[in-house]
Design an enzyme around this catalytic site. Structure first.
Site, PDB file in Angstrom:
ATOM      1  N   HIS A  17     -18.459  42.794  43.402  1.00 28.97           N
ATOM      2  CA  HIS A  17     -18.811  42.633  41.953  1.00 28.97           C
ATOM      3  C   HIS A  17     -19.940  43.677  41.505  1.00 28.97           C
ATOM      4  CE1 HIS A  17     -17.328  38.339  42.736  1.00 28.97           C
ATOM      5  NE2 HIS A  17     -16.166  39.035  42.167  1.00 28.97           N
ATOM      6  N   LYS A  41     -10.724  26.378  39.755  1.00 27.74           N
ATOM      7  CA  LYS A  41     -10.204  26.557  40.942  1.00 27.74           C
ATOM      8  C   LYS A  41     -10.552  25.439  42.051  1.00 27.74           C
ATOM      9  CE  LYS A  41     -10.170  31.360  41.041  1.00 27.74           C
ATOM     10  NZ  LYS A  41     -11.049  32.883  41.192  1.00 27.74           N
ATOM     11  N   ARG A  97      -8.888  45.456  43.774  1.00 27.86           N
ATOM     12  CA  ARG A  97      -9.132  45.822  45.093  1.00 27.86           C
ATOM     13  C   ARG A  97      -7.824  46.378  45.925  1.00 27.86           C
ATOM     14  NH1 ARG A  97     -11.012  39.755  46.052  1.00 27.86           N
ATOM     15  NH2 ARG A  97      -8.997  39.487  44.583  1.00 27.86           N
ATOM     16  N   SER A 135     -14.631  36.130  46.880  1.00 27.88           N
ATOM     17  CA  SER A 135     -15.627  35.080  46.705  1.00 27.88           C
ATOM     18  C   SER A 135     -14.991  34.022  47.630  1.00 27.88           C
ATOM     19  CB  SER A 135     -15.972  34.803  45.403  1.00 27.88           C
ATOM     20  OG  SER A 135     -16.392  35.946  44.623  1.00 27.88           O
TER      21      SER A 135
END
Ligand code: PNS
Length: 167
Positions: A17, A41, A97, A135
């Site tokens: 990030h 989430k 990514r 993450s």
């Protein structure tokens, strides 16, 4: 003035990030981290206020002062495009990514554009050395007491150390 919003959960922020926001700050006059208050989430490792504090510290630690001066950190609840309108931002920044990110990012970009045609999405390819990072993996490794110091800035790792299974 070109203002961009960089939305996400950032739970926690990673070097990936930081790489994306630094490069975005070289393109836009201002880049605002928009930290989603309630990611659907899982239980966040850091509550919203702590995520904001951690991101501010990480930006100060990682980014040169002239870059850090163009980066703001805020939280938001609701739609990303509504946050963009409040901030008078006409760009959303996201990192890509790998190909696996593409499908969901494409859908999000088109949806946001449908909701707010004046807001366009700009993608930065995450630097190769950070392209494996996520993450959720950081969270899992930290939960089992693993070493995440190469993945997250010290602002994160010093708060994770010792928390182990309580995460
Ligand atoms: O870090 P993440 O979880 O990949 O970020 C996802 C995020 C926060 C960018 C996305 O879930 C989002 O924009 N949420 C806000 C609600 C919204 O605007 N939904 C419509 C987007 S298509």
């Amino acid at each position: 003035m070109k203002i961009a919003v960089y939305p996400g959960s950032f739970d926690p922020i990673t070097y990936g990030h930081l790489d994306v926001v630094s490069r975005a700050a070289a393109v836009f006059d201002r880049v605002a981290f928009a930290v989603l208050v309630n990611p659907h989430k899982s239980v966040p490792i850091f509550e919203t206020d702590l995520r904001l504090t951690v991101i501010r510290e990480a930006v100060a630690e990682f980014c040169p002062p002239d870059v850090a001066a163009r980066i703001e950190v805020e939280s938001f609840d609701g739609l990303t495009v509504d946050f963009c309108r409040r901030r008078k931002a006409t760009f959303v920044v996201r990192g890509l990514r790998a190909v696996s990110d593409f499908e969901s990012e494409l859908q999000m970009a088109h949806t946001n554009r449908k909701l707010a045609p004046e807001v366009d999405t700009v993608f930065f390819m995450t630097a190769l050395e950070h392209s494996y990072l996520s993450s959720s993996l950081v969270k899992e490794i930290a939960a089992f007491g693993g070493d995440v110091t190469q993945m997250v800035p010290p602002a994160v790792s010093r708060r994770l150390s010792g928390r182990g299974r309580s995460l």
